[in-house]
Scaffold this motif. Structure first.
Motif, PDB file in Angstrom:
ATOM      1  N   TRP B  95       0.714  -1.206   0.097  1.00  0.00           N
ATOM      2  CA  TRP B  95      -0.123   0.119  -0.010  1.00  0.00           C
ATOM      3  C   TRP B  95       0.842   1.186   0.158  1.00  0.00           C
ATOM      4  O   TRP B  95       0.257   2.358  -0.411  1.00  0.00           O
ATOM      5  CB  TRP B  95      -1.095   0.177   1.267  1.00  0.00           C
ATOM      6  N   LEU B  96       2.175   1.152   0.473  1.00  0.00           N
ATOM      7  CA  LEU B  96       2.857   2.590   0.577  1.00  0.00           C
ATOM      8  C   LEU B  96       2.992   3.249  -0.460  1.00  0.00           C
ATOM      9  O   LEU B  96       3.025   4.443  -0.307  1.00  0.00           O
ATOM     10  CB  LEU B  96       4.088   2.013   1.339  1.00  0.00           C
ATOM     11  N   VAL B  97       3.298   2.569  -1.778  1.00  0.00           N
ATOM     12  CA  VAL B  97       3.240   3.335  -2.949  1.00  0.00           C
ATOM     13  C   VAL B  97       1.993   4.096  -3.273  1.00  0.00           C
ATOM     14  O   VAL B  97       2.183   5.510  -3.184  1.00  0.00           O
ATOM     15  CB  VAL B  97       3.757   2.574  -3.944  1.00  0.00           C
ATOM     16  N   PRO B  98       0.976   3.205  -3.536  1.00  0.00           N
ATOM     17  CA  PRO B  98      -0.372   3.957  -4.040  1.00  0.00           C
ATOM     18  C   PRO B  98      -0.936   4.944  -2.708  1.00  0.00           C
ATOM     19  O   PRO B  98      -1.289   6.201  -3.043  1.00  0.00           O
ATOM     20  CB  PRO B  98      -1.334   2.880  -4.385  1.00  0.00           C
ATOM     21  N   GLY B  99      -0.540   4.296  -1.740  1.00  0.00           N
ATOM     22  CA  GLY B  99      -1.249   5.025  -0.234  1.00  0.00           C
ATOM     23  C   GLY B  99      -0.455   6.417  -0.120  1.00  0.00           C
ATOM     24  O   GLY B  99      -0.918   7.180   0.193  1.00  0.00           O
ATOM     25  N   GLY B 100       0.973   6.343  -0.198  1.00  0.00           N
ATOM     26  CA  GLY B 100       1.864   7.457  -0.010  1.00  0.00           C
ATOM     27  C   GLY B 100       1.433   8.464  -1.022  1.00  0.00           C
ATOM     28  O   GLY B 100       1.507   9.843  -0.788  1.00  0.00           O
ATOM     29  N   LEU B 101       1.211   8.229  -2.320  1.00  0.00           N
ATOM     30  CA  LEU B 101       0.945   9.061  -3.355  1.00  0.00           C
ATOM     31  C   LEU B 101      -0.825   9.853  -2.948  1.00  0.00           C
ATOM     32  O   LEU B 101      -0.717  11.000  -2.946  1.00  0.00           O
ATOM     33  CB  LEU B 101       0.741   8.358  -4.763  1.00  0.00           C
ATOM     34  N   LEU B 102      -1.517   8.856  -2.566  1.00  0.00           N
ATOM     35  CA  LEU B 102      -2.538   9.382  -2.324  1.00  0.00           C
ATOM     36  C   LEU B 102      -2.563  10.303  -0.858  1.00  0.00           C
ATOM     37  O   LEU B 102      -3.514  11.313  -0.783  1.00  0.00           O
ATOM     38  CB  LEU B 102      -3.777   8.217  -1.907  1.00  0.00           C
ATOM     39  N   THR B 103      -1.643  10.036  -0.035  1.00  0.00           N
ATOM     40  CA  THR B 103      -1.831  11.065   1.194  1.00  0.00           C
ATOM     41  C   THR B 103      -1.145  12.195   0.896  1.00  0.00           C
ATOM     42  O   THR B 103      -1.299  13.462   1.295  1.00  0.00           O
ATOM     43  CB  THR B 103      -0.813  10.243   2.200  1.00  0.00           C
ATOM     44  N   MET B 104      -0.077  12.121  -0.334  1.00  0.00           N
ATOM     45  CA  MET B 104       0.626  13.331  -0.548  1.00  0.00           C
ATOM     46  C   MET B 104      -0.505  14.263  -1.250  1.00  0.00           C
ATOM     47  O   MET B 104      -0.088  15.546  -1.246  1.00  0.00           O
ATOM     48  CB  MET B 104       1.632  13.272  -1.956  1.00  0.00           C
ATOM     49  N   ALA B 105      -1.505  13.866  -1.731  1.00  0.00           N
ATOM     50  CA  ALA B 105      -2.815  14.652  -2.271  1.00  0.00           C
ATOM     51  C   ALA B 105      -3.108  15.692  -1.106  1.00  0.00           C
ATOM     52  O   ALA B 105      -3.767  16.671  -1.388  1.00  0.00           O
ATOM     53  CB  ALA B 105      -3.669  13.958  -2.783  1.00  0.00           C
ATOM     54  N   VAL B 106      -3.049  15.077  -0.011  1.00  0.00           N
ATOM     55  CA  VAL B 106      -3.472  16.071   1.386  1.00  0.00           C
ATOM     56  C   VAL B 106      -2.880  17.569   1.094  1.00  0.00           C
ATOM     57  O   VAL B 106      -3.201  18.634   1.742  1.00  0.00           O
ATOM     58  CB  VAL B 106      -2.950  15.577   2.573  1.00  0.00           C
ATOM     59  N   ALA B 107      -1.700  17.632   0.543  1.00  0.00           N
ATOM     60  CA  ALA B 107      -1.066  18.781   0.441  1.00  0.00           C
ATOM     61  C   ALA B 107      -1.751  19.731  -0.410  1.00  0.00           C
ATOM     62  O   ALA B 107      -1.804  21.149  -0.351  1.00  0.00           O
ATOM     63  CB  ALA B 107       0.300  18.677  -0.356  1.00  0.00           C
ATOM     64  N   LEU B 108      -2.423  19.437  -1.412  1.00  0.00           N
ATOM     65  CA  LEU B 108      -3.454  20.148  -2.108  1.00  0.00           C
ATOM     66  C   LEU B 108      -4.593  20.858  -1.123  1.00  0.00           C
ATOM     67  O   LEU B 108      -5.205  21.834  -1.623  1.00  0.00           O
ATOM     68  CB  LEU B 108      -4.218  19.277  -3.192  1.00  0.00           C
ATOM     69  N   SER B 109      -4.831  19.937  -0.199  1.00  0.00           N
ATOM     70  CA  SER B 109      -6.014  20.373   0.815  1.00  0.00           C
ATOM     71  C   SER B 109      -5.463  21.550   1.720  1.00  0.00           C
ATOM     72  O   SER B 109      -6.375  21.931   2.555  1.00  0.00           O
ATOM     73  CB  SER B 109      -6.590  19.331   1.430  1.00  0.00           C
ATOM     74  N   ALA B 110      -4.179  21.774   1.737  1.00  0.00           N
ATOM     75  CA  ALA B 110      -3.485  22.533   2.700  1.00  0.00           C
ATOM     76  C   ALA B 110      -4.499  23.887   3.224  1.00  0.00           C
ATOM     77  O   ALA B 110      -4.749  24.063   4.569  1.00  0.00           O
ATOM     78  CB  ALA B 110      -2.157  23.145   2.366  1.00  0.00           C
ATOM     79  N   HIS B 111      -4.997  24.558   2.252  1.00  0.00           N
ATOM     80  CA  HIS B 111      -5.922  25.857   2.544  1.00  0.00           C
ATOM     81  C   HIS B 111      -6.930  25.401   3.218  1.00  0.00           C
ATOM     82  O   HIS B 111      -7.744  26.149   4.035  1.00  0.00           O
ATOM     83  CB  HIS B 111      -5.872  26.743   1.200  1.00  0.00           C
ATOM     84  N   SER B 112      -7.589  24.294   2.825  1.00  0.00           N
ATOM     85  CA  SER B 112      -8.940  23.823   3.639  1.00  0.00           C
ATOM     86  C   SER B 112      -8.899  23.317   4.976  1.00  0.00           C
ATOM     87  O   SER B 112      -9.633  23.701   5.884  1.00  0.00           O
ATOM     88  CB  SER B 112      -9.729  22.623   2.901  1.00  0.00           C
ATOM     89  N   LEU B 113      -7.509  22.741   5.388  1.00  0.00           N
ATOM     90  CA  LEU B 113      -7.484  22.066   6.622  1.00  0.00           C
ATOM     91  C   LEU B 113      -6.701  22.944   7.587  1.00  0.00           C
ATOM     92  O   LEU B 113      -6.787  22.854   8.809  1.00  0.00           O
ATOM     93  CB  LEU B 113      -6.872  20.589   6.351  1.00  0.00           C
ATOM     94  N   TYR B 114      -5.631  23.378   6.913  1.00  0.00           N
ATOM     95  CA  TYR B 114      -4.529  23.551   7.982  1.00  0.00           C
ATOM     96  C   TYR B 114      -4.406  25.165   7.961  1.00  0.00           C
ATOM     97  O   TYR B 114      -4.050  25.809   6.996  1.00  0.00           O
ATOM     98  CB  TYR B 114      -2.933  23.096   7.511  1.00  0.00           C
ATOM     99  N   HIS B 115      -4.580  25.591   8.917  1.00  0.00           N
ATOM    100  CA  HIS B 115      -4.682  27.277   9.278  1.00  0.00           C
ATOM    101  C   HIS B 115      -3.296  27.933   9.081  1.00  0.00           C
ATOM    102  O   HIS B 115      -3.124  29.035   8.333  1.00  0.00           O
ATOM    103  CB  HIS B 115      -4.990  27.435  10.743  1.00  0.00           C
ATOM    104  N   TRP B 116      -2.169  27.214   9.111  1.00  0.00           N
ATOM    105  CA  TRP B 116      -0.846  27.847   9.038  1.00  0.00           C
ATOM    106  C   TRP B 116      -0.478  27.997   7.645  1.00  0.00           C
ATOM    107  O   TRP B 116       0.582  28.424   7.214  1.00  0.00           O
ATOM    108  CB  TRP B 116       0.226  26.936   9.820  1.00  0.00           C
ATOM    109  N   SER B 117      -1.267  27.488   6.725  1.00  0.00           N
ATOM    110  CA  SER B 117      -0.994  27.349   5.262  1.00  0.00           C
ATOM    111  C   SER B 117      -1.195  28.740   4.736  1.00  0.00           C
ATOM    112  O   SER B 117      -1.014  29.236   3.626  1.00  0.00           O
ATOM    113  CB  SER B 117      -1.428  26.404   4.562  1.00  0.00           C
ATOM    114  N   HIS B 118      -2.042  29.476   5.474  1.00  0.00           N
ATOM    115  CA  HIS B 118      -2.375  30.894   5.106  1.00  0.00           C
ATOM    116  C   HIS B 118      -1.475  32.029   5.511  1.00  0.00           C
ATOM    117  O   HIS B 118      -1.443  32.481   6.495  1.00  0.00           O
ATOM    118  CB  HIS B 118      -3.888  31.156   5.602  1.00  0.00           C
TER     119      HIS B 118
END
Lengths: 183, 404
Positions: B95-118
């Motif tokens: 899972w680590l390869v496909p799962g790692g890629l899917l997890t990296m997609a969280v970076a796209l969400s930074a503005h929705s989830l992570y206050h510090w990204s603003h």
């Protein structure tokens, strides 16, 4: 003291697998007062000898509960009723602060209590052992030694010797040391 | 006189494969999970969708990361008992390869989830400004990516050495994996901290907890051992690995699941009590947020799900050996991990200036099940491409004769 028997029979085996097979046969033949003396714990020996599961875990569980009750009672009595003290504005009955003590008391009671009960019970509830020192078995070195005590209900010296030989045991030896032991 | 006691190997089973029913069910959850995610995005609920995505991604990433860490622990401790079930964690590392890629997609969400990204939020907030060398999107992407890559590389190395041993036999692969394991566990402690800090802890960037990385470690150990217990338990029940996997192996595995419940309680309570005792506003905010706004009920049943119920249920010896008892508790523990992630992520989100309200995590659950379904498919695929038992492992005989 561990009960000792002055009379019985010994037979040697040289492989754990042989000891296991022999133990199962002794169990199936209906002997009760027998034991295997081995240089190391042989996996599966309890099943092969037909030993029941120990009741000791229940003792541990009860002692653990007692430890919990003791620690909670003590802390609540001291900290809430007997001598309430204010620590950082926390409530007197500050349950999170009591948890570590409760945990430790539980472990302490359960572990020490179980050890004591195990030692005492092991001395009382045990198959009569071969007379110590009087018999050299090799069980601390390289032999797996079957011991059948003469206290067994179906004991008969000739029959026992024939039976142990039929298991393929080596060095079969009847032991009778009279009154020379502490049994 | 005695060599005849050494028995021949049991009949080697065919290649393992997921039962058809599991495959269909997994595929269905993937479809439903994707549809739910798309529905949430289309409704403009980006924050809800991304939080569900984060929960699902971390949930499954934990299973993959656990597999590498567990393989390392088993190699290092010389765990003979685990040889015949080793293909399960080995397949989980896939899972680590496909799962790692899917997890990296969280970076796209930074503005929705992570206050510090603003950038404007950081500029007006001394604490975030102080933390900004670590908490910024570039470092986030680089360090997270490097950590996940490292897990995947070590996972692949451990598995490929094990598969080489299948062909060549000998002790060399075991020895090589032992060295690799020692290196990995040290690196894993650091990288798991980084991953858990970025993905979960930084959701509330003002808060900090020295127990957090350890807590995440106990979580993935608990969930991972529970997942292995589900698979191994089902294998024992169906007799797939008859002669290779029995109640003695389940007993040892069950003991690990059991230990993980106590370990979780220990660590979670540690975190709670340190914060309760010190009573510092920056720290207590975490638990205050989880006891107001409708979160208390969700937060309060967590100890029951992760500790009290599984602990008491697994206490008797038979519950760890009998797959009919072990599997249901393991399933409960896998579900409990979803619940904990929900309680970690959900209350940390804000809707505008408002704090999030506790709600039944339907979207989150469906998306997480989708991730789990995808994980199961990848896992099954990896499992079916390998010999079901490492037949040339030097410890195989010790494992077959293992008594718990």
């Amino acid at each position: 003291m561990v009960p000792n028997s002055t009379k019985g029979i010994l037979g040697h085996f040289y492989e754990p697998a042989d000891a296991l097979a022999a133990a199962a046969k002794v169990r199936d033949a209906g002997w009760k007062h027998f034991d295997f003396l081995t240089p190391f714990p042989v996996h599966g020996m309890e099943e092969a000898m037909g030993q029941k599961r120990s009741w000791l875990p229940w003792v541990t569980a009860v002692l653990a509960l007692c430890g919990i009750v003791f620690a909670q009672a003590l802390q609540n009595y001291v900290m809430v009723f007997d001598w309430p003290m204010n620590f950082g504005g926390k409530p007197f009955a500050a349950w999170p602060a009591f948890i570590p003590i409760t945990f430790e008391a539980m472990v302490f009671w359960a572990a020490l209590g179980s050890a004591v009960v195990a030692i005492v019970a092991g001395r009382m509830d045990s198959v009569p052992q071969p007379p110590p020192m009087a018999v050299k078995t090799g069980a601390t070195f390289d032999r797996f030694v079957l011991w059948i005590s003469a206290t067994d209900p179906k004991w008969d010296a000739a029959e026992a010797e024939r039976f142990v030989r039929s298991l393929g045991a080596d060095g079969v030896r009847l032991v009778d040391v009279g009154g020379r032991t502490n049994a | 006189m005695t060599r005849e006691h050494y028995r021949a190997l049991p009949a080697v089973p065919d290649r393992l494969a997921l039962p058809r029913r599991v495959q269909v069910l997994s595929l269905a959850t993937v479809v439903v999970g994707t549809a739910t995610l798309a529905w949430a995005f289309s409704r403009g609920e980006a924050q809800l969708a991304w939080s569900a995505y984060l929960i699902g991604a971390f949930f499954t990433l934990g299973l993959g990361a656990f597999a590498v860490a567990w393989l390392s622990m088993l190699y290092l401790t010389g765990a003979d008992w685990s040889v015949t079930m080793r293909r399960i964690p080995e397949a989980m590392t896939a899972w680590l390869v496909p799962g790692g890629l899917l997890t990296m997609a969280v970076a796209l969400s930074a503005h929705s989830l992570y206050h510090w990204s603003h950038a404007e939020a950081v500029a007006s907030d001394p604490l975030l400004l102080h933390k900004s060398p670590f908490l910024n999107v570039t470092t986030f992407t680089v360090l997270l990516g490097a950590s996940l890559l490292l897990w995947a590389v070590f996972g692949t190395r451990l598995v490929s050495a094990s598969l080489r041993q299948d062909r060549e036999g000998g002790y060399a692969a075991t020895r090589a994996n032992r060295t690799l394991s020692a290196i990995f566990l040290v690196l894993f402690a650091v990288t798991l901290s980084i991953v858990s800090f970025y993905l979960l802890l930084s959701l509330e960037a003002h808060w900090f907890s020295t127990m957090f990385a350890v807590l995440v470690f106990t979580d993935i150990v608990q969930t991972g051992t529970a997942f292995v217990a589900v698979v191994a338990g089902l294998m024992v029940m169906s007799g797939t690995l008859r002669g290779f996997l029995n109640e003695h192996h389940l007993h040892s595995l069950g003991k690990m699941v059991f230990a993980s419940t106590g370990f979780w309680a220990y660590i979670y309570f540690c975190q709670y009590m340190l914060i309760w005792y010190a009573n510092i506003p920056e720290e207590t905010a975490y638990f205050l947020r989880r006891s107001g706004n409708g979160w208390l009920a969700y937060f309060a049943i967590l100890p029951a799900l992760k500790f009290v119920v599984p602990f008491l249920f697994l206490l008797p010896r038979d519950a760890k050996r009998n797959p009919r008892k072990l599997v249901p508790v393991a399933v409960l523990l896998v579900f409990a991990q979803f619940w904990e992630l929900y309680v970690m992520v959900g209350p940390a989100l804000t809707h505008g200036a408002e704090a999030a309200h506790g709600h039944l995590p339907v979207v989150e659950l469906l998306v997480t099940l989708g991730f789990l379904g995808l994980f199961t498919l990848v896992f099954g695929q990896a499992l079916s491409h390998r010999d079901p038992v490492p037949l040339k492992d030097p410890a195989l005989l010790a494992c077959l004769e293992y008594h718990s």
